[in-house]
Structures are given as structure tokens and as C-alpha cells.
Enzyme design. Structure first.
Site, mmCIF file in Angstrom:
data_model
loop_
_atom_site.group_PDB
_atom_site.id
_atom_site.type_symbol
_atom_site.label_atom_id
_atom_site.label_comp_id
_atom_site.label_asym_id
_atom_site.label_seq_id
_atom_site.Cartn_x
_atom_site.Cartn_y
_atom_site.Cartn_z
ATOM 1 N N CYS A 135 0.843 -1.199 0.000
ATOM 2 C CA CYS A 135 0.000 0.000 0.000
ATOM 3 C C CYS A 135 0.883 1.255 0.000
ATOM 4 O O CYS A 135 1.965 1.258 -0.604
ATOM 5 C CB CYS A 135 -0.974 -0.018 1.171
ATOM 6 S SG CYS A 135 -2.312 1.185 0.991
ATOM 7 N N ASP A 204 -3.293 1.018 10.217
ATOM 8 C CA ASP A 204 -4.462 1.883 10.394
ATOM 9 C C ASP A 204 -4.903 1.843 11.852
ATOM 10 O O ASP A 204 -5.347 2.848 12.394
ATOM 11 C CB ASP A 204 -5.593 1.451 9.460
ATOM 12 C CG ASP A 204 -5.227 1.758 8.018
ATOM 13 O OD1 ASP A 204 -4.485 0.962 7.408
ATOM 14 O OD2 ASP A 204 -5.635 2.826 7.516
#
Ligand code: RI2
Length: 331
Positions: A135, A204
Site C-alpha cells: 500500500c 491503520d
């Protein structure tokens, strides 16, 4: 109580977070803090601190409803709101200035933390390392870029990261720094792992047990790394640790629109096909060697200590709201 409308600029930021025009756990946290500052500046309601606080709460609620998984977002909002409430400003000027100060404070903290993570994490990168990242994580890239700036010779594999292809942002950033980078499809991870000796990803949310919630595919990478005896590092600022997980709350995994995977035509022509688009997955602590935070490099099992140190009073408040007798003073 009078409800004051949320300014258009705040609604725009909320929409940009929802549509991922603003993305990345750290970035959405900073954008939310900035949105609260804008809300305070644009306040046009009565000269009443209580009404102002209710209005800021309303703006916070809109921001919180944008994306459910990255705890950095509620933690940033909580940073501003809990301090605003505790300080009890006596007039509007003080209340507005306080929101602006807290918002700036959070943003500065966040940017500094990312830098510090880079410095701390880079000590674990050696010349000749081949790193795989997934990512697009500013914190993970900070580690790689710091190591490169120290003159270490490193090579990076970056996954595409379907369906939103954030891997291309990673590639662009690394190339602009002059770092040797190769783009691979997500499905090539296990095949490439033979050539890799460190994995560095972002987060996250980090749960109290040290499990890491990150972009979908992270847990596959950690599993492949574990099999190949490759170390896995997670770069995460402490505001990505979730205080609610201490009281047993689960982290909600965002399911995004299937049209990020297939187009409208496909969905119409294949009404019997269910398409799912989970945006995150959970990597258990057993597959993580260390979490690099601005407070130092910790084993994932030490997540609880970070939570108590950084969010102790919030966790205490959670307990008091569930078990009021805990708030009573001892004789
Ligand atoms: P930084 C991203 O989520 C990725 O999952 C990335 O690893 C994480 O945020 C952390 O990013 P998304 O917003 O805060 O792309 O390290 O879904 O930049």
C-alpha cells in the site's frame, strides 16, 4: 439546543476522506483535526460556549462517519474534543482559540512522530537489505527514506495494492528519492519473498493485543514472510493504537463499494455474483517482529503499555461509563 450548520469546508473534507481523495491513516487524522479548526473559525452561532461545544461535537460526528477502520481519525478528534471539554473555556474567543491550538498541536505531533519513526526504524535497515512494502504508508516510507538518506544501499519491492493501487504512489515517492524500486502485483508476494529480507508496512489500527489492522493483503504478506523467516516491521504512530480495544471493542473492517473492483456493467450482467471489497485485514501479533513507534521500537505484545501510557485516562473514562462504581474515590 440550537443546531448550527456545519461549514461547507468541513463537509468537503469529510467527503474527501470518504472518497479517499484524502487517504492514509495519518493524513485523514490530520485532515480531521484541521476540519475542527476550520469549524471553530467559521462558527457563526450564539455567544455561548455550550452551544459552540455542541456544534464542534456535531462536526466531529460528521467526520467520524467517513471511514470506520483507522483509529487515527477518532483519536485525532478525541485529542481536540476531550481537551476542549476538560479545559472549560470561559468565553467564545478562548474556546475558538483552544480548538485552533489543539488542532495545530495534533498536526505538529503527527508530523514529528512520522519523522521520529523514520529515524528509529532506519537503524534496523542495513545496506544490502531488500525491503517489501504494501500500500502507501507515510510512516513505513519514512523508515525506508531515512535509511536511504543515511547512504544505505536498499532495494524495495512495492505491491500494486488493488483495488485502489496505492502502490503506485509508493513507487513514485521512492523514485523521486532515488531509491531502487520494483512494482509487483499483490499475488506475486509469496513468489518474491525469496528475494526479500525485511517487510515494512504501516498500520491503520493497532489493537491492545498487538494485532495490526492494515490494508487488505497485509496479513497474507506477514504469513508469507513468517514462512520464509523474513522479519516484519510495522511503522505506526501511537495515535494509531486503539483505546477501545482495551475494553474489548472489535475493530470494524471497512467494506467499500464493489464498483472499485468491477464496473457497473459487470454487476448488471451478473446479478447472481456477490462482489466483496474489504479494505483492511488483521495481522496477528505472532507474525509481527516489532512495531516502530515514535516512543521506540516495541514488540507487538507491548501495545497495551502504549495504550495505558498514552490513553490511560480515556480508558479509565470508558470503564467509569460502563462501571460507575470505578469512579468513586476510595476511603
Ligand atoms: P500512513 C492506508 O489506508 C494504508 O492501509 C496504510 O498502510 C495506512 O493507511 C497507514 O498510512 P488507506 O487510507 O498513516 O489507503 O502510514 O485505506 O500514511
Amino acid at each position: 439546543m440550537v443546531k448550527i450548520k456545519c461549514p461547507i469546508e468541513v463537509l468537503q473534507i469529510a467527503n474527501d476522506i470518504k472518497t479517499m481523495k484524502i487517504r492514509g491513516a495519518g493524513r485523514i487524522a490530520r485532515a480531521a483535526a484541521k476540519a475542527l479548526k476550520i469549524a471553530a473559525e467559521k462558527y457563526e452561532g450564539p455567544d455561548d460556549v455550550e452551544v459552540f461545544i455542541a456544534y464542534i461535537d456535531h462536526a466531529a460526528k460528521i467526520l467520524l462517519e467517513t471511514r470506520p477502520t483507522a483509529v487515527s481519525l477518532p483519536n485525532a478528534i478525541m485529542y481536540v474534543i476531550t481537551r476542549l471539554r476538560r479545559k472549560r473555556p470561559i468565553n467564545m474567543a478562548e474556546a475558538k482559540a483552544l480548538v485552533a491550538k489543539l488542532s495545530n498541536e495534533f498536526i505538529k505531533y503527527s508530523l514529528t512522530a512520522t519523522e521520529e519513526i523514520g529515524i528509529i526504524g532506519s537503524r534496523r535497515i542495513l545496506s544490502g537489505d531488500v525491503v517489501l512494502t504494501h500500500c502507501n504508508s507515510t510512516a513505513a516510507l519514512s523508515v525506508i527514506i531515512h535509511a536511504h538518506k543515511q547512504g544505505k544501499d536498499i532495494k524495495v519491492y512495492a505491491t500494486e495494492t488493488r483495488p485502489k493501487f496505492q502502490g503506485h504512489i509508493t513507487v513514485r515517492t521512492l523514485l523521486s528519492e532515488g531509491i531502487d524500486v520494483t512494482l509487483i502485483p499483490d499475488s506475486a508476494v509469496r513468489y518474491i519473498m525469496k528475494k526479500v529480507n525485511k517487510v515494512i508496512v504501516g498500520a491503520d489500527t493497532v489493537a491492545a493485543n498487538g494485532a495490526v489492522v492494515n490494508k487488505i493483503g497485509t496479513s497474507n504478506i506477514a504469513l508469507a514472510a513468517h514462512e520464509a523467516r523474513v522479519r516484519v516491521f510495522v511503522a505506526a504512530e501511537t495515535y494509531k493504537f486503539s483505546p477501545a480495544t482495551v475494553i474489548g471493542e472489535l475493530v470494524e473492517i471497512e467494506e467499500r463499494d464493489p464498483r472499485e473492483i468491477v464496473d457497473e456493467k459487470y454487476l448488471k450482467e451478473n446479478p447472481n455474483v456477490t462482489v466483496r471489497n474489504p479494505a483492511f485485514d488483521i495481522t496477528p501479533p505472532e507474525y509481527i517482529d516489532a512495531i516502530i513507534t515514535e516512543e521506540g521500537l516495541i514488540p507487538p505484545q507491548a501495545a497495551y503499555l502504549i495504550l495505558i501510557e498514552k490513553f490511560g485516562w480515556i480508558i479509565q473514562d470508558y470503564f467509569i461509563s460502563k462501571y460507575p462504581s470505578r469512579g468513586e474515590d476510595e476511603e
